[in-house]
Design a protein around this motif. Sequence first.
Motif, PDB file in Angstrom:
ATOM      1  N   GLU A 105       0.845  -1.220   0.000  1.00  0.00           N
ATOM      2  CA  GLU A 105       0.000   0.000   0.000  1.00  0.00           C
ATOM      3  C   GLU A 105       0.873   1.261   0.000  1.00  0.00           C
ATOM      4  O   GLU A 105       0.603   2.235  -0.724  1.00  0.00           O
ATOM      5  N   ALA A 106       1.959   1.252   0.803  1.00  0.00           N
ATOM      6  CA  ALA A 106       2.851   2.415   0.806  1.00  0.00           C
ATOM      7  C   ALA A 106       3.512   2.592  -0.544  1.00  0.00           C
ATOM      8  O   ALA A 106       3.708   3.722  -1.021  1.00  0.00           O
ATOM      9  N   ASN A 107       3.851   1.473  -1.181  1.00  0.00           N
ATOM     10  CA  ASN A 107       4.470   1.557  -2.511  1.00  0.00           C
ATOM     11  C   ASN A 107       3.490   2.159  -3.533  1.00  0.00           C
ATOM     12  O   ASN A 107       3.891   2.945  -4.423  1.00  0.00           O
ATOM     13  N   GLU A 108       2.188   1.771  -3.440  1.00  0.00           N
ATOM     14  CA  GLU A 108       1.193   2.319  -4.363  1.00  0.00           C
ATOM     15  C   GLU A 108       1.046   3.841  -4.175  1.00  0.00           C
ATOM     16  O   GLU A 108       0.932   4.603  -5.147  1.00  0.00           O
ATOM     17  N   ALA A 109       1.112   4.270  -2.927  1.00  0.00           N
ATOM     18  CA  ALA A 109       1.004   5.711  -2.659  1.00  0.00           C
ATOM     19  C   ALA A 109       2.188   6.456  -3.237  1.00  0.00           C
ATOM     20  O   ALA A 109       2.068   7.521  -3.861  1.00  0.00           O
ATOM     21  N   VAL A 110       3.416   5.870  -3.057  1.00  0.00           N
ATOM     22  CA  VAL A 110       4.623   6.499  -3.594  1.00  0.00           C
ATOM     23  C   VAL A 110       4.567   6.490  -5.110  1.00  0.00           C
ATOM     24  O   VAL A 110       4.954   7.483  -5.786  1.00  0.00           O
ATOM     25  N   ALA A 111       4.040   5.401  -5.691  1.00  0.00           N
ATOM     26  CA  ALA A 111       3.957   5.307  -7.146  1.00  0.00           C
ATOM     27  C   ALA A 111       2.984   6.346  -7.699  1.00  0.00           C
ATOM     28  O   ALA A 111       3.248   7.000  -8.720  1.00  0.00           O
ATOM     29  N   ALA A 112       1.829   6.547  -7.047  1.00  0.00           N
ATOM     30  CA  ALA A 112       0.839   7.531  -7.504  1.00  0.00           C
ATOM     31  C   ALA A 112       1.408   8.938  -7.410  1.00  0.00           C
ATOM     32  O   ALA A 112       1.262   9.757  -8.326  1.00  0.00           O
ATOM     33  N   GLU A 113       2.109   9.222  -6.323  1.00  0.00           N
ATOM     34  CA  GLU A 113       2.718  10.532  -6.161  1.00  0.00           C
ATOM     35  C   GLU A 113       3.800  10.763  -7.220  1.00  0.00           C
ATOM     36  O   GLU A 113       3.929  11.863  -7.798  1.00  0.00           O
ATOM     37  N   PHE A 114       4.576   9.677  -7.535  1.00  0.00           N
ATOM     38  CA  PHE A 114       5.641   9.807  -8.525  1.00  0.00           C
ATOM     39  C   PHE A 114       5.061  10.017  -9.921  1.00  0.00           C
ATOM     40  O   PHE A 114       5.598  10.821 -10.714  1.00  0.00           O
ATOM     41  N   ARG A 115       3.992   9.312 -10.243  1.00  0.00           N
ATOM     42  CA  ARG A 115       3.382   9.491 -11.578  1.00  0.00           C
ATOM     43  C   ARG A 115       2.846  10.917 -11.742  1.00  0.00           C
ATOM     44  O   ARG A 115       3.002  11.553 -12.813  1.00  0.00           O
ATOM     45  N   ALA A 116       2.201  11.420 -10.660  1.00  0.00           N
ATOM     46  CA  ALA A 116       1.678  12.789 -10.724  1.00  0.00           C
ATOM     47  C   ALA A 116       2.816  13.788 -10.905  1.00  0.00           C
ATOM     48  O   ALA A 116       2.728  14.758 -11.694  1.00  0.00           O
ATOM     49  N   TYR A 117       3.920  13.567 -10.161  1.00  0.00           N
ATOM     50  CA  TYR A 117       5.084  14.451 -10.310  1.00  0.00           C
ATOM     51  C   TYR A 117       5.646  14.365 -11.716  1.00  0.00           C
ATOM     52  O   TYR A 117       5.984  15.402 -12.341  1.00  0.00           O
ATOM     53  N   TYR A 118       5.804  13.129 -12.262  1.00  0.00           N
ATOM     54  CA  TYR A 118       6.408  12.980 -13.583  1.00  0.00           C
ATOM     55  C   TYR A 118       5.534  13.656 -14.636  1.00  0.00           C
ATOM     56  O   TYR A 118       6.049  14.331 -15.549  1.00  0.00           O
TER      57      TYR A 118
END
Length: 530
Positions: A105-118
């Motif tokens: 779940e923490a990885n999914e949150a980091v992934a969503a934040e990273f996609r939004a940033y990218y």
Amino acid sequence: MLSKLGFKRRMLLLPVAATVGCLAVLAVDQALGARNHATLRRIEGSLVPSVEACRDLQDLLEELQRVMQDAVAVGDLAALQATTALRDRFLARLRDVSSEPEGTEANEAVAAEFRAYYAAARAAGEKLLAQHADEALIKETVARHARTRAAIAERTRTERAELAHGFEQARRSHAQMALAMAVCTLVLVLVIGFLSRLVVRSVAGPVLFLARTAKQVAEGDLTVNIEVRSADELGELARSFQTMVEKLRTVPASLSESAGELEKVVQEVASASGAQASALENQVTALARSRATAERILRESHETSRRADAVLKMAGQVEAFGDAAQLASRESLAGLSVIDEQVRSMTGGVAQVALHTQTIRDLVNTMKRLASESSDLALQVSVEAARAGAGGGPLADSARLLKDVASRSTQVSARVTRALAEVDAAVSGVGALSEDSKARMSRGLEQIRLASESLREITAVVQKSGRAARAIVSSVSEQGLAITEITHDVVKLDAAAAEAVRGSRRTQNHAESLKRTANRITGVVQSFRV
């Protein structure tokens, strides 16, 4: 409690207890070690790679930000578009952070934040390259970059906390395992020490008592008494040892009696051996004298044989002279038979008569010499027969026969000598023959006939003497062979007697050895106290 166990079970108690304790310690060690190993395996296989992945995510985020800034700065759209590879690497490395549910779940949150940033950073970069700057989009990009970094930092802190917790758990597990091993080892040592004390008290005490008792018995003290208090193997050993001591008590008396009998027998053997040795030495001395006497008799026998051969040769000569005398006598008779017819030629016949007379005189002298030699030979044969101990044997008979022949030969020679004297007288007066002379001649002829008869008798006697001499020679030869065999047997008997003396001396030495052995046995018996 241990007294109810046998000796073998008591001796097996310690190794069995030690084995069971070691197995229990090993089982505890394996159980605690397995848990500690699982913790270390989780740290090595999950927590450490997660922390390394978080560090790599931070590096990839900074690299992505730098590449985008460089692409915008140089106005390179292709470099900006190439950042998709860094994005994919970031997402792929994010999947390596943790496989646990809360980590996913923490990885999914980091992934969503990273996609939004990218997405924001890509859009802001493209607009900047198109000379259409959007301040709101840039601010959003900065904000999303900060949130992404914060999310990664939080994820890193979480994983490091998990790693520290794992190391703390491993340390506690190791400490628990060390404590458990120490406790188990201490309990095992206490149990083994307690069992060892019980076993030593139940085994070492009787064994030491038996050792002290065996030492006393070895020192010759057979008065010890062993009390049997157990029914196990040690008790059986004590009973056997007591039985052995009781039997040993009868040994000194038996040995003493046997030693006394052995000493008596040894004394008897030594006495008999000494007497036998003395008798054998006397026999050896007597045999030495007998050997010397036999050798001397053997030499004298050889000398007697030589003299007998000489006698045999003389007998042959006497027979030859006897034949010549008979021939001369026959010739004399033949000449005298025609004396009556040749009276007128007497003068010429006187020389022939004188010649025959001289021949007869020579024969008579030879017969006298042979008679003297026969007498000497008879004397020597008698002496040799007496030395050889054959006083009534063939040598003595031959000696007497030779002596008789010599005596008769002397008598006949005297008669022939007188007859020859008369013949000489007749011959000397033959020149003045008369009736008286013829009568005397007739008487002389008669005497010559008688002398011829005497010569025949002498010849017969001489022939008998020759045969006797041959018999003597044969007897002497046989006696020499017998004496040689006797001498050889005496030499063998002497050697056998010497060997018997040496054997007797060895027997005496053995008797002395047996006597010393009996004395040692007596000393050993006296060293025991019964």
